[in-house]
Write a protein that holds these residues in place. Structure first.
Motif, PDB file in Angstrom:
ATOM      1  N   PHE B  19      30.800  35.380  46.052  1.00 44.80           N
ATOM      2  CA  PHE B  19      30.774  33.890  46.814  1.00 44.80           C
ATOM      3  C   PHE B  19      31.400  34.103  48.170  1.00 44.80           C
ATOM      4  O   PHE B  19      32.437  34.321  48.208  1.00 44.80           O
ATOM      5  CB  PHE B  19      31.464  32.943  45.933  1.00 44.80           C
ATOM      6  N   ALA B 198      39.798  34.945  39.076  1.00 48.13           N
ATOM      7  CA  ALA B 198      39.602  35.580  40.315  1.00 48.13           C
ATOM      8  C   ALA B 198      39.484  36.964  40.254  1.00 48.13           C
ATOM      9  O   ALA B 198      38.812  37.775  40.990  1.00 48.13           O
ATOM     10  CB  ALA B 198      40.900  35.031  41.194  1.00 48.13           C
ATOM     11  N   ILE B 199      40.445  37.623  39.227  1.00 47.37           N
ATOM     12  CA  ILE B 199      40.414  39.133  38.947  1.00 47.37           C
ATOM     13  C   ILE B 199      39.049  39.503  38.663  1.00 47.37           C
ATOM     14  O   ILE B 199      38.723  40.606  39.043  1.00 47.37           O
ATOM     15  CB  ILE B 199      41.745  39.563  38.125  1.00 47.37           C
ATOM     16  N   GLN B 201      36.226  38.191  39.060  1.00 41.68           N
ATOM     17  CA  GLN B 201      35.247  38.065  40.046  1.00 41.68           C
ATOM     18  C   GLN B 201      35.599  39.444  41.078  1.00 41.68           C
ATOM     19  O   GLN B 201      34.401  39.876  41.580  1.00 41.68           O
ATOM     20  CB  GLN B 201      35.379  36.934  40.861  1.00 41.68           C
ATOM     21  N   TRP B 202      36.610  39.641  41.564  1.00 38.91           N
ATOM     22  CA  TRP B 202      36.864  40.661  42.649  1.00 38.91           C
ATOM     23  C   TRP B 202      36.509  41.981  41.964  1.00 38.91           C
ATOM     24  O   TRP B 202      36.179  43.030  42.765  1.00 38.91           O
ATOM     25  CB  TRP B 202      37.917  40.720  43.385  1.00 38.91           C
ATOM     26  N   GLY B 203      36.768  42.180  40.576  1.00 40.67           N
ATOM     27  CA  GLY B 203      36.262  43.572  40.003  1.00 40.67           C
ATOM     28  C   GLY B 203      34.681  43.553  40.033  1.00 40.67           C
ATOM     29  O   GLY B 203      34.193  44.667  40.141  1.00 40.67           O
ATOM     30  N   ASN B 204      34.105  42.473  39.898  1.00 38.06           N
ATOM     31  CA  ASN B 204      32.704  42.359  39.907  1.00 38.06           C
ATOM     32  C   ASN B 204      31.934  42.898  41.176  1.00 38.06           C
ATOM     33  O   ASN B 204      31.168  43.436  41.678  1.00 38.06           O
ATOM     34  CB  ASN B 204      32.182  41.138  39.249  1.00 38.06           C
ATOM     35  N   VAL B 205      32.838  42.352  42.294  1.00 38.48           N
ATOM     36  CA  VAL B 205      32.167  42.171  43.692  1.00 38.48           C
ATOM     37  C   VAL B 205      32.525  43.819  44.255  1.00 38.48           C
ATOM     38  O   VAL B 205      31.753  44.447  44.716  1.00 38.48           O
ATOM     39  CB  VAL B 205      33.137  41.445  44.599  1.00 38.48           C
ATOM     40  N   ALA B 206      33.683  44.206  43.873  1.00 38.45           N
ATOM     41  CA  ALA B 206      33.854  45.595  44.071  1.00 38.45           C
ATOM     42  C   ALA B 206      32.658  46.539  43.331  1.00 38.45           C
ATOM     43  O   ALA B 206      32.554  47.516  44.084  1.00 38.45           O
ATOM     44  CB  ALA B 206      35.427  46.169  43.560  1.00 38.45           C
ATOM     45  N   ALA B 207      32.477  46.121  42.182  1.00 38.73           N
ATOM     46  CA  ALA B 207      31.786  47.126  41.360  1.00 38.73           C
ATOM     47  C   ALA B 207      30.133  46.827  42.211  1.00 38.73           C
ATOM     48  O   ALA B 207      29.491  47.924  42.098  1.00 38.73           O
ATOM     49  CB  ALA B 207      31.652  46.821  40.005  1.00 38.73           C
ATOM     50  N   VAL B 209      29.294  46.210  45.024  1.00 41.85           N
ATOM     51  CA  VAL B 209      29.367  47.467  46.158  1.00 41.85           C
ATOM     52  C   VAL B 209      29.161  48.599  45.979  1.00 41.85           C
ATOM     53  O   VAL B 209      28.248  49.594  46.536  1.00 41.85           O
ATOM     54  CB  VAL B 209      30.759  46.977  47.155  1.00 41.85           C
ATOM     55  N   ALA B 210      30.024  49.052  45.106  1.00 45.40           N
ATOM     56  CA  ALA B 210      29.867  50.638  44.525  1.00 45.40           C
ATOM     57  C   ALA B 210      28.486  50.939  43.945  1.00 45.40           C
ATOM     58  O   ALA B 210      27.809  51.881  44.339  1.00 45.40           O
ATOM     59  CB  ALA B 210      31.026  50.775  43.460  1.00 45.40           C
ATOM     60  N   LEU B 219      25.081  49.448  36.765  1.00 42.38           N
ATOM     61  CA  LEU B 219      26.350  48.879  37.491  1.00 42.38           C
ATOM     62  C   LEU B 219      25.962  47.575  38.116  1.00 42.38           C
ATOM     63  O   LEU B 219      26.564  46.707  37.979  1.00 42.38           O
ATOM     64  CB  LEU B 219      27.114  49.781  38.196  1.00 42.38           C
ATOM     65  N   ARG B 222      25.530  44.757  35.751  1.00 42.42           N
ATOM     66  CA  ARG B 222      26.792  44.507  35.144  1.00 42.42           C
ATOM     67  C   ARG B 222      27.393  43.612  36.031  1.00 42.42           C
ATOM     68  O   ARG B 222      28.306  42.746  35.384  1.00 42.42           O
ATOM     69  CB  ARG B 222      27.530  45.667  34.654  1.00 42.42           C
TER      70      ARG B 222
END
Lengths: 309, 309
Positions: B19, B198-199, B201-207, B209-210, B219, B222
Motif C-alpha cells: 500500500f 502492520a508487522i 504487512q511488512w513481512g509480506n512486502v519484504a517477501a 520484493v525478495a 513466494l 504467498r
C-alpha cells in the motif's frame, strides 16, 4: 559415542526497519555446544560455562528446543548429553537464547544423520525462544541457523526467506551492561501505530531487501530507519541518539537497536570503518559510567558451524 | 516543428501488500499523447479524445505536470501543444491520471533533448497526481515512467527504487464500471492500524520484493496478502472475495484491489493462465448486472514508449 562441537552465532533481530521479521547473523560472538549421542533416552545438560542458567532441560532453551526436535523424531530411544559454553551474555539483545537453541538443534540433527531440513530446525529452536521470552519468535533463530540475513514472512504458517548478504558488510555492536528484559521492551510498545508510520516502515523494509539483492550500500543505509519501535525503545538505552549520530558521522551506513536492546548495532562497508565505529562507541560510552562491550564482526554466512566432530 | 507521439501505460498501485509504495506497469491499456514543441511559450491542450476532461492546462494533469517540468527548465521561451487520447478510463483505479501525466512529461523531455533524468520526471508527474487526487503520490507515476515494478521508499525526499520483473508474469484486471473516488477510498481507511497487522504487512512486502529478485513465483503468490487496506476497501467492490477465491482456484498467483479500486488485478505466470483468469472474472461478473471491462497484459518493462517521432 558419536559427539560433536558446534559454534552458534549471535544475531541482530529487527535490523532497524524490519521489526519482528528481519535478522542477521554475526561471526562473533557465539556460544559453543558440545553434544554426544547417548543410549539412554532423554536430554542431559552436563554443564553450562559462562552463565548461570538452569541445567534442567525443561527450563533450558537448549533442552526445550531439543525436546521439540525429539517429538518429531521417530526413534525415541536415543538421548543427548551436552555442555554449553555461553559467550553471548543473556539479556544482551544479540540473540543469546536463540544461539544456544539453534546450536542444540543443529548439533542434534547432525548427530542423527540430518533427518530434518534447516527450516524444520528453525521451528524447533523457536520453542526455545518461547521459553526464553514468552513468544516463539524466529527473527533470531532463523539467521542463527541459516546465516546471513533472513526474513520471517509469516508465522502462520512459519515462512522463512533467506536473503542475500552483500560482500564486505560488517557489523559493530555495543552492548551496554544494563538490563532490558524482552518482556519489558515489548510492553512499552503500542498496540496500534499510525498508518502513515506503518507505510514508511514497509517502504523501508522493502528497500532494505532490494538493497541486499542489489549490493546497494547507499540504499541499505537509507532504509535503516525505524519510525515505529526505535522512538519508543530508544529511551531505555543511554545516549542512543548521540551514539547513532556519531557512528553515522564516522562512516556507518546506519543501524539501530539490536533486537529488544540494550545492544545497538551499526552496519559498515569495511572492517576498517566497522573498527572506527567501534572506537566512536567507546568514546561515547566511556564517560557515561556504564559498563559495555563492543563486538566487531563480518556477517556470518553459514549459521551454526561445526567446530569438531 | 518537432513533434512526438507516446504511449503511456496503465499501472496497478499497491499490488496487495505494498500500500502506497509498490506499483507495476501494464502493456495495455494505455493513453496516447501527441505533442509538438512550439515557439509560443505556454502549454496548449488542443483536444482530448475518449474522456470529458478539462482542456485548461492548470486543471488538467498533463498541463500541471508539464508546468512543474517547465519550472525547472531554463529556457522559458518554449511551449507545447498536445492532443491526449484517453484509453484508460478515469476513475478505473489503474492509473488513468498517472498515465497521462507520465506521458506528458516523458514526451516533453524527449522534445527538449532529455534534460531531465527519469527520477526527476517522476516528481513532475506527481504534481499531476496532486491535482487529480489531492496528494502527490508516486506509486502510479513511478511504474508508468520507469516500467516494471517500482518501490517508493520515501516521499521525504522522494526515493524511487526500480525492482526487477520476473519473466512471464501476466496481469489480468477487471474494471467494474462503478465509481469509487480515490478521496472516498482514502477516507474509509483508519488512521491507526494494529501493530500485529502492520508487522504482517511488512513481512509480506519484504517477501514480495525478495520474490521479484528470485523469480520465485510461489513466494510472490504467498506475499500477495493485504491485511490492512483490503478488508476495508473490498466492501466497495461487488463480489470481491468470490472473485479473488475463484481467480486463485483458476491458477492466479494472487492479487487484490488495484490502487484505490474499483479495479481488481490478478497475477499469473503465463498468458494462458491470465486468459483463464479473465474468463473466470467474466463468469463471476456477468450475473451481477454491473458493466465491466477485463484487460489481459504482460508487465510493461519500459514505461512510457515512443510510438512515432
Amino acid at each position: 559415542m558419536k559427539s560433536i562441537k558446534v559454534f552458534a552465532p549471535a544475531t541482530v533481530a529487527n535490523v532497524a526497519c524490519g521489526f519482528d521479521v528481519i535478522g542477521l547473523a554475526l561471526d562473533n560472538p557465539g556460544d559453543e555446544i558440545e553434544m554426544s549421542l547417548s543410549d539412554t533416552p532423554g536430554i542431559k545438560i552436563l554443564g553450562i560455562n559462562g552463565a548461570d542458567l538452569p541445567l534442567e532441560p525443561s527450563k533450558n532453551v537448549c533442552g526445550v528446543a531439543l525436546q521439540a526436535l525429539m517429538q518429531k523424531y521417530e526413534d525415541k530411544n536415543v538421548g543427548f548429553e551436552m555442555t554449553i559454553t555461553k559467550n553471548i551474555q543473556p539479556g544482551s539483545g544479540i540473540g543469546s537464547s536463540a544461539a544456544s537453541a539453534a546450536g542444540a538443534v543443529v548439533a542434534a540433527n547432525i548427530l542423527l544423520g540430518e533427518p530434518f531440513a534447516k527450516e524444520k530446525l528453525v521451528r524447533f529452536a523457536m520453542e526455545g525462544e518461547r521459553l526464553a521470552s514468552g513468544s516463539a519468535h524466529a527473527d533470531n533463530v532463523a539467521p542463527a541457523i541459516l546465516g546471513g540475513f533472513t526474513l520471517v514472512r509469516s508465522y502462520t504458517p512459519v515462512d522463512i526467506v533467506a536473503l542475500p548478504t552483500p560482500p564486505n558488510l560488517w557489523v559493530t555492536v555495543i552492548h551496554p551492561q544494563i538490563e532490558v528484559k524482552t518482556s519489558d521492551a515489548r510492553e512499552i510498545l503500542k498496540q496500534k501505530v499510525l498508518m502513515k508510520d506503518a507505510i514508511k516502515q514497509w517502504g523501508n523494509v522493502a528497500a532494505l531487501v532490494a538493497g541486499l539483492y542489489r549490493n546497494d550500500y547507499a540504499l541499505i543505509g537509507r532504509s535503516l530507519e525505524d519510525v515505529i519501535v526505535e522512538p519508543v525503545r530508544s529511551i531505555l538505552i543511554p545516549a542512543f541518539h548521540d551514539l547513532k549520530i556519531k557512528c553515522k558521522e564516522a562512516g556507518a551506513l546506519g543501524g539501530g537497536i539490536s533486537g529488544s536492546g540494550p545492544s545497538v548495532f551499526m552496519l559498515s562497508t569495511s572492517e576498517e570503518t566497522a573498527r572506527i565505529v567501534a572506537n566512536v562507541m567507546h568514546e561515547v560510552y566511556a564517560p557515561l559510567g556504564v559498563d559495555f562491550k563492543v563486538h566487531v564482526s563480518p556477517i556470518n554466512q553459514s549459521g551454526v558451524k561445526v567446530i569438531s566432530q
